[in-house]
Write an enzyme that holds these catalytic residues in place. Structure first.
Site, PDB file in Angstrom:
ATOM      1  N   LYS A 136       0.592  -5.294  14.344  1.00 26.30           N
ATOM      2  CA  LYS A 136      -0.692  -4.704  13.520  1.00 26.30           C
ATOM      3  C   LYS A 136      -1.420  -5.846  12.811  1.00 26.30           C
ATOM      4  O   LYS A 136      -2.629  -5.851  13.343  1.00 26.30           O
ATOM      5  CB  LYS A 136      -0.378  -3.591  12.070  1.00 26.30           C
ATOM      6  CG  LYS A 136      -1.305  -3.251  11.310  1.00 26.30           C
ATOM      7  CD  LYS A 136      -2.119  -2.333  11.483  1.00 26.30           C
ATOM      8  CE  LYS A 136      -3.111  -2.228  10.426  1.00 26.30           C
ATOM      9  NZ  LYS A 136      -4.177  -0.919  10.725  1.00 26.30           N
TER      10      LYS A 136
ATOM     11  N   THR B 247       0.252  -0.387   5.629  1.00 23.20           N
ATOM     12  CA  THR B 247       0.160  -1.666   6.265  1.00 23.20           C
ATOM     13  C   THR B 247       0.627  -2.679   5.032  1.00 23.20           C
ATOM     14  O   THR B 247       0.107  -2.674   3.968  1.00 23.20           O
ATOM     15  CB  THR B 247      -1.440  -2.265   6.553  1.00 23.20           C
ATOM     16  OG1 THR B 247      -1.988  -1.247   7.477  1.00 23.20           O
ATOM     17  CG2 THR B 247      -1.341  -3.548   7.124  1.00 23.20           C
TER      18      THR B 247
ATOM     19  N   LYS C 209      -7.319  -7.846   3.364  1.00 20.48           N
ATOM     20  CA  LYS C 209      -6.018  -7.749   3.156  1.00 20.48           C
ATOM     21  C   LYS C 209      -5.009  -7.791   4.488  1.00 20.48           C
ATOM     22  O   LYS C 209      -3.871  -8.647   4.280  1.00 20.48           O
ATOM     23  CB  LYS C 209      -5.772  -6.169   2.743  1.00 20.48           C
ATOM     24  CG  LYS C 209      -4.382  -5.661   2.751  1.00 20.48           C
ATOM     25  CD  LYS C 209      -4.024  -4.273   2.432  1.00 20.48           C
ATOM     26  CE  LYS C 209      -2.431  -3.699   2.632  1.00 20.48           C
ATOM     27  NZ  LYS C 209      -2.318  -2.256   2.422  1.00 20.48           N
TER      28      LYS C 209
HETATM   29  P1  NAD Z   1      -5.487   4.858  -0.731  1.00 19.59           P
HETATM   30  O1  NAD Z   1      -5.552   3.810  -2.115  1.00 19.59           O
HETATM   31  O2  NAD Z   1      -6.413   5.576  -0.589  1.00 19.59           O
HETATM   32  O3  NAD Z   1      -4.003   5.452  -0.916  1.00 19.59           O
HETATM   33  C1  NAD Z   1      -2.822   5.099  -1.516  1.00 19.59           C
HETATM   34  C2  NAD Z   1      -2.253   6.454  -2.426  1.00 19.59           C
HETATM   35  O4  NAD Z   1      -1.129   5.861  -2.955  1.00 19.59           O
HETATM   36  C3  NAD Z   1      -2.980   6.657  -3.728  1.00 19.59           C
HETATM   37  O5  NAD Z   1      -3.475   7.835  -3.739  1.00 19.59           O
HETATM   38  C4  NAD Z   1      -2.163   6.131  -4.999  1.00 19.59           C
HETATM   39  O6  NAD Z   1      -2.465   6.955  -6.062  1.00 19.59           O
HETATM   40  C5  NAD Z   1      -0.889   6.283  -4.146  1.00 19.59           C
HETATM   41  N1  NAD Z   1       0.148   5.586  -4.873  1.00 19.59           N
HETATM   42  C6  NAD Z   1       0.252   4.482  -5.520  1.00 19.59           C
HETATM   43  N2  NAD Z   1       1.184   3.801  -6.093  1.00 19.59           N
HETATM   44  C7  NAD Z   1       1.990   5.047  -5.801  1.00 19.59           C
HETATM   45  C8  NAD Z   1       3.487   5.236  -6.275  1.00 19.59           C
HETATM   46  N3  NAD Z   1       4.067   4.314  -6.778  1.00 19.59           N
HETATM   47  N4  NAD Z   1       3.980   6.450  -5.914  1.00 19.59           N
HETATM   48  C9  NAD Z   1       3.129   7.543  -5.342  1.00 19.59           C
HETATM   49  N5  NAD Z   1       1.795   7.249  -4.733  1.00 19.59           N
HETATM   50  C10 NAD Z   1       1.341   6.058  -5.301  1.00 19.59           C
HETATM   51  O7  NAD Z   1      -5.276   3.817   0.396  1.00 19.59           O
HETATM   52  P2  NAD Z   1      -5.510   4.371   2.066  1.00 19.59           P
HETATM   53  O8  NAD Z   1      -6.854   3.983   2.441  1.00 19.59           O
HETATM   54  O9  NAD Z   1      -4.679   5.743   2.044  1.00 19.59           O
HETATM   55  O10 NAD Z   1      -4.415   3.328   2.679  1.00 19.59           O
HETATM   56  C11 NAD Z   1      -3.111   3.492   2.704  1.00 19.59           C
HETATM   57  C12 NAD Z   1      -2.428   2.353   3.463  1.00 19.59           C
HETATM   58  O11 NAD Z   1      -2.968   2.595   4.932  1.00 19.59           O
HETATM   59  C13 NAD Z   1      -2.686   1.085   3.047  1.00 19.59           C
HETATM   60  O12 NAD Z   1      -1.626  -0.017   3.473  1.00 19.59           O
HETATM   61  C14 NAD Z   1      -3.556   0.519   3.961  1.00 19.59           C
HETATM   62  O13 NAD Z   1      -3.728  -0.936   4.121  1.00 19.59           O
HETATM   63  C15 NAD Z   1      -3.428   1.189   5.198  1.00 19.59           C
HETATM   64  N6  NAD Z   1      -4.637   1.659   6.235  1.00 19.59           N
HETATM   65  C16 NAD Z   1      -5.800   2.094   5.702  1.00 19.59           C
HETATM   66  C17 NAD Z   1      -6.711   2.207   6.653  1.00 19.59           C
HETATM   67  C18 NAD Z   1      -8.033   2.847   5.962  1.00 19.59           C
HETATM   68  O14 NAD Z   1      -9.100   2.843   6.852  1.00 19.59           O
HETATM   69  N7  NAD Z   1      -8.189   3.182   4.938  1.00 19.59           N
HETATM   70  C19 NAD Z   1      -6.627   1.925   8.007  1.00 19.59           C
HETATM   71  C20 NAD Z   1      -5.433   1.525   8.413  1.00 19.59           C
HETATM   72  C21 NAD Z   1      -4.236   1.277   7.587  1.00 19.59           C
END
Ligand code: NAD
Length: 290
Positions: free
Chosen positions: A162, A87, A237
């Site tokens: 979204k 997102t 967010k």
């Molecule tokens: P998270 O923080 O658990 O995962 C993000 C991952 O990206 C981490 O493992 C981090 O190490 C990695 N990362 C950061 N910088 C990086 C880089 N330069 N290269 C490679 N990897 C890198 O977050 P999440 O909960 O998995 O959410 C991911 C996305 O999905 C977000 O944009 C969030 O808004 C969206 N989202 C999350 C949910 C939820 O319930 N968690 C629901 C819908 C959407």
């Protein structure tokens, strides 16, 4: 299909694991997280992207997406698709798609709803922006990771859908919570309040499917001490992204703006970080008219 998966956190890890389990060849890269089962680790994002037909990203925000796009786009094979499921702000989604197109690639913005539970169960909903051809290429992967993929329009349309959806969700959750707290003070039984509103014109997903009052309605995070679920800081967010987009598009969104301010106070000053976004109800319970 050969797939690269960049960003294997709470959401990305189970999504990538489901693709590997379905028989796809998945190479992953993350700056911190370990590889899920079935995913081969690459040394860099660019190495993961080399030779992949589809590169999927699942990253924290637009700035990180832009940085990762700079790394992977030069490494991707001609005709491959860059599919961002994070997102992020609409501007970043469009900028990355333009950058991919300029390099002879195709791109989709495909944010999800359904949370970690949906990612694990393979029941996410994808809201997708981009070309018909790219959507057709990635559709079989959406079918593995989710139960529904809606092609919303051109690049940026997925992120637009979204944040509009989640702006409605934030506003209706606040309205539902403040109404429950008012009903308490008026001496109304919560079950009766639920029975009436969930079948009347005040009904919404926030009360009918995700009731913020414990012990009332279907099982929800309220029945589990407000453990997320969908954390208040993730709602914040998404509300911030909605207001950023509203400013850029010159749209008047007073309720969305107020919802953003309330979640900001809740998360940053009232200890709401780490609680489900429906924990607005216990917040309102303790408050008085100002
Ligand atoms: P998270 O923080 O658990 O995962 C993000 C991952 O990206 C981490 O493992 C981090 O190490 C990695 N990362 C950061 N910088 C990086 C880089 N330069 N290269 C490679 N990897 C890198 O977050 P999440 O909960 O998995 O959410 C991911 C996305 O999905 C977000 O944009 C969030 O808004 C969206 N989202 C999350 C949910 C939820 O319930 N968690 C629901 C819908 C959407």
């Amino acid at each position: 299909m050969q797939i690269a998966f960049i960003g294997l956190g709470n959401m990305g890890a189970p999504m990538a694991a489901n693709l590997a389990r379905a028989g796809h060849t998945v190479t992953g890269f993350d700056t911190a997280a370990p590889m899920p089962e079935g995913v081969t680790k690459a040394a860099t994002a660019a190495e993961a992207a080399k030779g992949a037909a589809v590169v999927i990203t699942m990253l924290p925000n637009g700035a990180i997406l832009r940085a990762v796009a700079d790394q992977v786009i030069p490494a991707m094979a001609a005709g491959a698709v860059l599919c961002d499921c994070s997102t992020v702000d609409v501007d970043s989604a469009r900028a990355v798609a333009d950058q991919a197109r300029a390099a002879g690639l195709d791109a989709l913005d495909a944010p999800v709803s359904g949370g970690v539970g949906g990612a694990t169960a393979g029941t996410l909903t994808f809201m997708v922006g981009g070309t018909d051809a790219a959507f057709a290429t990635v559709k079989p992967l959406f079918d593995v990771m989710g139960q529904k993929a809606v092609h919303c329009g051109a690049s940026g349309a997925g992120q637009s859908a979204k944040i509009c959806n989640n702006m409605i969700l934030g506003v209706t959750m606040i309205a539902t919570c403040e109404a429950f707290a008012l009903a308490d003070k008026l001496g109304l039984d919560r079950q009766k309040m639920f029975d009436v509103v969930s079948t009347s014109s005040g009904a919404s997903w926030s009360i009918n499917a995700y009731c913020p009052a414990p012990g009332v309605g279907p099982k929800s995070p309220a029945d589990n001490g407000y453990k997320p679920g969908f954390a208040a800081e993730l709602m914040l967010k998404d509300l911030r992204l909605s207001q950023q987009a509203a400013t850029a598009a010159d749209a008047d969104t007073p309720m969305g703006a107020l919802a953003e301010r309330l979640y900001e106070t809740f998360v940053e000053a009232e200890g709401g970080r780490g609680s489900d976004f429906s924990a607005m109800l216990p917040r309102f319970e303790t408050r008085h008219r100002t």
